[in-house]
Motif scaffolding. Structure first.
Motif, PDB file in Angstrom:
ATOM      1  N   SER A 297       0.811  -1.216   0.000  1.00 49.95           N
ATOM      2  CA  SER A 297       0.000   0.000   0.000  1.00 49.95           C
ATOM      3  C   SER A 297       0.845   1.268   0.000  1.00 49.95           C
ATOM      4  O   SER A 297       0.443   2.295  -0.574  1.00 49.95           O
ATOM      5  CB  SER A 297      -0.926   0.012   1.225  1.00 49.95           C
ATOM      6  OG  SER A 297      -1.742  -1.138   1.242  1.00 49.95           O
ATOM      7  N   THR A 298       2.003   1.220   0.649  1.00 51.62           N
ATOM      8  CA  THR A 298       2.846   2.422   0.746  1.00 51.62           C
ATOM      9  C   THR A 298       3.928   2.467  -0.320  1.00 51.62           C
ATOM     10  O   THR A 298       4.674   3.454  -0.391  1.00 51.62           O
ATOM     11  CB  THR A 298       3.509   2.504   2.132  1.00 51.62           C
ATOM     12  OG1 THR A 298       4.329   1.339   2.344  1.00 51.62           O
ATOM     13  CG2 THR A 298       2.471   2.597   3.233  1.00 51.62           C
ATOM     14  N   SER A 299       4.008   1.439  -1.163  1.00 49.02           N
ATOM     15  CA  SER A 299       5.077   1.415  -2.166  1.00 49.02           C
ATOM     16  C   SER A 299       5.039   2.612  -3.122  1.00 49.02           C
ATOM     17  O   SER A 299       6.108   3.102  -3.516  1.00 49.02           O
ATOM     18  CB  SER A 299       5.042   0.108  -2.954  1.00 49.02           C
ATOM     19  OG  SER A 299       3.779  -0.074  -3.557  1.00 49.02           O
ATOM     20  N   PRO A 300       3.856   3.140  -3.521  1.00 49.43           N
ATOM     21  CA  PRO A 300       3.903   4.346  -4.352  1.00 49.43           C
ATOM     22  C   PRO A 300       4.584   5.515  -3.648  1.00 49.43           C
ATOM     23  O   PRO A 300       5.289   6.309  -4.288  1.00 49.43           O
ATOM     24  CB  PRO A 300       2.424   4.649  -4.633  1.00 49.43           C
ATOM     25  CG  PRO A 300       1.740   3.347  -4.476  1.00 49.43           C
ATOM     26  CD  PRO A 300       2.473   2.649  -3.366  1.00 49.43           C
ATOM     27  N   ALA A 301       4.380   5.645  -2.325  1.00 50.78           N
ATOM     28  CA  ALA A 301       5.040   6.721  -1.585  1.00 50.78           C
ATOM     29  C   ALA A 301       6.550   6.498  -1.543  1.00 50.78           C
ATOM     30  O   ALA A 301       7.346   7.435  -1.712  1.00 50.78           O
ATOM     31  CB  ALA A 301       4.479   6.798  -0.159  1.00 50.78           C
ATOM     32  N   VAL A 302       6.959   5.241  -1.330  1.00 49.33           N
ATOM     33  CA  VAL A 302       8.388   4.919  -1.330  1.00 49.33           C
ATOM     34  C   VAL A 302       8.986   5.198  -2.699  1.00 49.33           C
ATOM     35  O   VAL A 302      10.055   5.819  -2.836  1.00 49.33           O
ATOM     36  CB  VAL A 302       8.616   3.438  -0.942  1.00 49.33           C
ATOM     37  CG1 VAL A 302      10.087   3.060  -1.084  1.00 49.33           C
ATOM     38  CG2 VAL A 302       8.141   3.181   0.485  1.00 49.33           C
ATOM     39  N   MET A 303       8.280   4.774  -3.737  1.00 49.13           N
ATOM     40  CA  MET A 303       8.768   4.970  -5.095  1.00 49.13           C
ATOM     41  C   MET A 303       8.804   6.442  -5.471  1.00 49.13           C
ATOM     42  O   MET A 303       9.721   6.904  -6.176  1.00 49.13           O
ATOM     43  CB  MET A 303       7.881   4.187  -6.066  1.00 49.13           C
ATOM     44  CG  MET A 303       8.385   4.148  -7.482  1.00 49.13           C
ATOM     45  SD  MET A 303       7.423   2.948  -8.444  1.00 49.13           S
ATOM     46  CE  MET A 303       7.764   3.533 -10.098  1.00 49.13           C
ATOM     47  N   ALA A 304       7.817   7.207  -4.996  1.00 48.33           N
ATOM     48  CA  ALA A 304       7.811   8.643  -5.263  1.00 48.33           C
ATOM     49  C   ALA A 304       9.001   9.333  -4.617  1.00 48.33           C
ATOM     50  O   ALA A 304       9.524  10.328  -5.134  1.00 48.33           O
ATOM     51  CB  ALA A 304       6.505   9.259  -4.754  1.00 48.33           C
ATOM     52  N   ARG A 305       9.458   8.813  -3.501  1.00 50.05           N
ATOM     53  CA  ARG A 305      10.596   9.405  -2.794  1.00 50.05           C
ATOM     54  C   ARG A 305      11.929   8.945  -3.373  1.00 50.05           C
ATOM     55  O   ARG A 305      12.874   9.738  -3.497  1.00 50.05           O
ATOM     56  CB  ARG A 305      10.521   9.032  -1.307  1.00 50.05           C
ATOM     57  CG  ARG A 305      11.673   9.522  -0.454  1.00 50.05           C
ATOM     58  CD  ARG A 305      11.715  11.035  -0.365  1.00 50.05           C
ATOM     59  NE  ARG A 305      10.598  11.552   0.417  1.00 50.05           N
ATOM     60  CZ  ARG A 305      10.373  12.857   0.578  1.00 50.05           C
ATOM     61  NH1 ARG A 305      11.155  13.758  -0.008  1.00 50.05           N
ATOM     62  NH2 ARG A 305       9.346  13.266   1.306  1.00 50.05           N
TER      63      ARG A 305
ATOM     64  N   GLY B  14       6.652  -6.672   0.203  1.00 53.21           N
ATOM     65  CA  GLY B  14       5.476  -5.992  -0.329  1.00 53.21           C
ATOM     66  C   GLY B  14       5.845  -4.819  -1.219  1.00 53.21           C
ATOM     67  O   GLY B  14       5.285  -4.642  -2.305  1.00 53.21           O
ATOM     68  N   CYS B  15       6.798  -4.012  -0.762  1.00 54.52           N
ATOM     69  CA  CYS B  15       7.256  -2.872  -1.567  1.00 54.52           C
ATOM     70  C   CYS B  15       7.888  -3.341  -2.867  1.00 54.52           C
ATOM     71  O   CYS B  15       7.596  -2.819  -3.954  1.00 54.52           O
ATOM     72  CB  CYS B  15       8.265  -2.039  -0.781  1.00 54.52           C
ATOM     73  SG  CYS B  15       7.556  -0.943   0.457  1.00 54.52           S
ATOM     74  N   VAL B  16       8.781  -4.319  -2.771  1.00 59.30           N
ATOM     75  CA  VAL B  16       9.478  -4.810  -3.956  1.00 59.30           C
ATOM     76  C   VAL B  16       8.483  -5.387  -4.954  1.00 59.30           C
ATOM     77  O   VAL B  16       8.642  -5.225  -6.168  1.00 59.30           O
ATOM     78  CB  VAL B  16      10.540  -5.868  -3.573  1.00 59.30           C
ATOM     79  CG1 VAL B  16      11.052  -6.600  -4.809  1.00 59.30           C
ATOM     80  CG2 VAL B  16      11.700  -5.205  -2.850  1.00 59.30           C
ATOM     81  N   ASP B  17       7.450  -6.040  -4.447  1.00 57.87           N
ATOM     82  CA  ASP B  17       6.476  -6.671  -5.334  1.00 57.87           C
ATOM     83  C   ASP B  17       5.885  -5.670  -6.312  1.00 57.87           C
ATOM     84  O   ASP B  17       5.776  -5.945  -7.516  1.00 57.87           O
ATOM     85  CB  ASP B  17       5.373  -7.327  -4.509  1.00 57.87           C
ATOM     86  CG  ASP B  17       4.514  -8.256  -5.350  1.00 57.87           C
ATOM     87  OD1 ASP B  17       3.657  -7.741  -6.087  1.00 57.87           O
ATOM     88  OD2 ASP B  17       4.715  -9.464  -5.285  1.00 57.87           O
ATOM     89  N   VAL B  18       5.496  -4.507  -5.824  1.00 60.95           N
ATOM     90  CA  VAL B  18       4.917  -3.498  -6.708  1.00 60.95           C
ATOM     91  C   VAL B  18       5.968  -2.946  -7.658  1.00 60.95           C
ATOM     92  O   VAL B  18       5.745  -2.855  -8.875  1.00 60.95           O
ATOM     93  CB  VAL B  18       4.286  -2.360  -5.881  1.00 60.95           C
ATOM     94  CG1 VAL B  18       3.852  -1.210  -6.790  1.00 60.95           C
ATOM     95  CG2 VAL B  18       3.088  -2.882  -5.097  1.00 60.95           C
ATOM     96  N   MET B  19       7.143  -2.594  -7.128  1.00 58.47           N
ATOM     97  CA  MET B  19       8.152  -1.959  -7.968  1.00 58.47           C
ATOM     98  C   MET B  19       8.696  -2.898  -9.038  1.00 58.47           C
ATOM     99  O   MET B  19       8.936  -2.500 -10.174  1.00 58.47           O
ATOM    100  CB  MET B  19       9.267  -1.390  -7.099  1.00 58.47           C
ATOM    101  CG  MET B  19       8.828  -0.140  -6.339  1.00 58.47           C
ATOM    102  SD  MET B  19      10.134   0.630  -5.361  1.00 58.47           S
ATOM    103  CE  MET B  19       9.971  -0.273  -3.825  1.00 58.47           C
ATOM    104  N   MET B  20       8.863  -4.176  -8.697  1.00 59.70           N
ATOM    105  CA  MET B  20       9.380  -5.098  -9.716  1.00 59.70           C
ATOM    106  C   MET B  20       8.317  -5.344 -10.794  1.00 59.70           C
ATOM    107  O   MET B  20       8.643  -5.544 -11.969  1.00 59.70           O
ATOM    108  CB  MET B  20       9.847  -6.416  -9.078  1.00 59.70           C
ATOM    109  CG  MET B  20       8.783  -7.323  -8.531  1.00 59.70           C
ATOM    110  SD  MET B  20       9.533  -8.725  -7.620  1.00 59.70           S
ATOM    111  CE  MET B  20       8.073  -9.723  -7.261  1.00 59.70           C
ATOM    112  N   ASN B  21       7.033  -5.300 -10.415  1.00 63.97           N
ATOM    113  CA  ASN B  21       5.981  -5.422 -11.417  1.00 63.97           C
ATOM    114  C   ASN B  21       5.893  -4.185 -12.296  1.00 63.97           C
ATOM    115  O   ASN B  21       5.596  -4.293 -13.492  1.00 63.97           O
ATOM    116  CB  ASN B  21       4.637  -5.706 -10.739  1.00 63.97           C
ATOM    117  CG  ASN B  21       4.414  -7.183 -10.484  1.00 63.97           C
ATOM    118  OD1 ASN B  21       4.154  -7.947 -11.406  1.00 63.97           O
ATOM    119  ND2 ASN B  21       4.544  -7.602  -9.229  1.00 63.97           N
TER     120      ASN B  21
END
Length: 410
Positions: free
Chosen positions: A65-73, A119-126
Motif C-alpha cells: 500500500s505504501t510502495s507508491p510513496a516509497v517509489m515517489a521518494r 510488499g514494496c518490492v512486489d509493486v516496484m518489480m511489477n
C-alpha cells in the motif's frame, strides 16, 4: 523522456528483473521451509505460528500500500535496492531470533522487515516488468511471475537440504539473506534510470505533493476496483489451493498425505506451465478472452476437485484449477500498468486488493470450513473465479485517448 536503451542495456535490465522476481520467491521459501524448525526452537504452538504469519501478512499489505510513496521518494531503481536489503535483513533476523536469541519479538521484527520489504518490492518489480513488456510489445509478465515460482522451488530445495544436513536456522537464513543482498546490489547496477519510474538521477521530478496526488488518484478510478475484482477472484483461488488443496485431498476425499502433496504439485505445475507459455495466447486472443476462458477452466477444475469420485478426476481437477488461476494476477498487473505515467499507483492499488485476498482468503476459508466442511467451502472459490471472469472486461488495454483522459482528470 527516458533515454533510449541499447540492446545490451535492455537485455541486462530484463535479466535483472527476472532475478529480482526469483529472489523474492527465494526469500519466501526460505522462511516457509524452516517453519517446523523455528516452531521447535521457540516452542510455539500452531496458534502462535499463525499470529507470526498474520504479522507478516499485515506488514506485506502495508508495504504494498505504501510502495507508491516509497517509489515517489526514491524511484523504483533505488527503492528496489533498499527494500530488497530490508527483506534480506529481515529473513536473517528471523533465523537469529529463532536460533541464537530464542526471542519471539526479534522473530516478529524480522518478519515485519521481511513482509514490508517484499510488499514494496512486489509493486516496484511489477512496474519494471510491465515497462519491459510494453517495450517488447508482447505479453511477458506471466514469465516474470514464473521466475518467482522458480525462486520458491529453489528456496524450498535449499531449505530441505539445510534441514536434512542439520544446519540451524540462523546459519541457513543468514546465508540466504547475504545471497539476496548481493543479488540486490548487482541488479541495481543493471536497472536503468527511468523518468517514468521516478528515478531521481538525471531527471527533475515533480513536487512531492504532485507525486502523492497521482499515487492516491488510482483509488478514485473505477477501473482500479474492476481490475481488483479480476485479481481478487484468482488470488483467492491461488491462495486457497496453496493452503487447502493438499488437506482437501486428504480430509475431504480420504487420500493419504502423500497423495495430497501430489495434488498440490499438479496444481503448481499447471500454473507454472501456463505462466511460462501463456503469453503468446494472450497476444493472439487478447487479455479479456483469455481471462474468461481461464475463469471457466478454474471453475471447472475446482468443481471437479470437489466432486471427483476417483483419484484421476481429482488430479485432473487440480491441474485445471492451476491452469485457470495462472494468469489472472499477472494480467491484472499488466492492465493496471497500461499507462506508464501512473503505473506505480495503479499497480499498487490493484495489487493491494489482490494480496488482501491472497493473504487473508485462506484463513477465512479455514474458519468457514469448520462449520460446513472443507470441500463445501471450496464452492466459494467457484463463485469468486466466475465473478473474476465476469469482470475481466476491465483488463481491455487502454486506448491512447483513454490514457489522456485519465491523466487530464487527475
Amino acid at each position: 523522456m527516458d533515454t533510449a536503451l541499447t540492446r545490451s542495456q535492455f537485455v541486462r535490465w530484463r535479466a535483472a528483473i527476472f532475478v529480482i522476481f526469483l529472489a523474492s520467491g527465494l526469500s519466501i521459501a526460505t522462511w516457509a521451509s524452516r517453519v517446523p524448525s523455528i516452531k521447535a526452537d521457540l516452542d510455539l504452538d500452531n496458534a502462535q505460528v499463525g499470529m507470526i504469519l498474520l504479522g507478516m501478512g499485515i506488514a506485506s499489505i502495508i508495504g504494498i500500500s505504501t510502495s507508491p510513496a516509497v517509489m515517489a521518494r526514491t524511484g523504483a531503481r533505488r527503492g528496489m535496492l533498499l527494500t530488497m536489503l530490508a527483506f534480506a535483513a529481515g529473513i536473517a533476523l528471523v533465523g537469529l531470533g529463532a536460533t541464537v536469541f530464542t526471542s519471539v519479538p526479534i522473530v516478529l521484527l524480522g518478519m515485519a522487515l521481511f513482509g514490508f520489504g517484499n510488499g514494496c518490492v512486489d509493486v516496484m518489480m511489477n512496474v519494471e516488468a510491465t515497462a519491459i513488456e510494453q517495450q517488447m510489445g508482447k505479453t511477458i509478465l506471466p514469465v516474470f511471475h514464473a521466475f518467482f515460482s522458480f525462486g520458491t522451488v529453489l528456496g524450498a530445495g535449499a531449505g530441505a537440504l539445510a534441514a536434512g544436513s542439520g544446519m540451524d536456522v540462523a546459519t541457513h537464513s543468514s546465508i540466504m539473506g547475504a545471497v539476496i543482498a548481493v543479488i540486490a546490489v548487482v541488479c541495481f547496477f543493471h536497472v536503468p534510470v527511468r523518468e517514468a519510474a521516478l528515478d531521481p538521477e538525471g531527471h527533475e521530478k515533480p513536487a512531492w505533493r504532485e507525486r502523492m496526488h497521482v499515487a492516491l488518484e488510482a483509488w478514485r478510478e473505477p477501473r482500479t476496483y474492476l481490475l481488483g475484482m479480476v485479481m481478487l477472484g484468482m488470488a483467492f483461488a491461488e491462495g486457497g489451493a496453496n493452503d487447502w488443496i493438499a488437506l482437501g485431498a486428504e480430509q475431504g476425499h480420504g487420500f493419504d498425505e502423500g497423495t495430497g502433496a501430489v495434488a498440490l504439485a499438479v496444481f503448481s505445475v499447471g500454473m507454472t506451465v501456463l505462466r511460462l507459455f501463456g503469453g503468446p495466447l494472450v497476444d493472439r486472443f487478447g487479455r479479456v478472452a483469455v481471462l474468461r476462458v481461464l475463469a471457466v477452466a478454474a471453475a471447472a477444475g475446482i468443481l471437479l476437485f470437489i466432486l471427483g469420485t476417483s483419484l484421476p478426476l481429482v488430479l485432473i481437477g487440480a491441474g485445471l484449477w492451476g491452469v485457470g488461476a495462472s494468469l489472472g494476477f499477472p494480467l491484472g498487473m499488466s492492465a493496471a500498468a497500461d499507462d506508464p505515467a501512473k503505473a506505480a499507483a495503479r499497480v499498487s492499488a490493484a495489487a493491494t486488493i489482490g494480496y488482501v485476498a491472497f493473504l487473508g482468503g485462506p484463513p477465512v476459508l479455514g474458519v468457514i470450513s469448520e462449520h460446513i466442511g472443507l470441500l463445501n467451502t471450496l464452492f466459494i472459490l467457484v463463485a469468486l473465479v466466475v465473478a473474476s471472469g465476469l469482470f475481466s472486461g476491465a483488463a481491455r488495454p487502454l486506448r491512447e485517448e483513454e490514457k489522456t483522459a485519465t491523466a487530464t482528470a487527475a
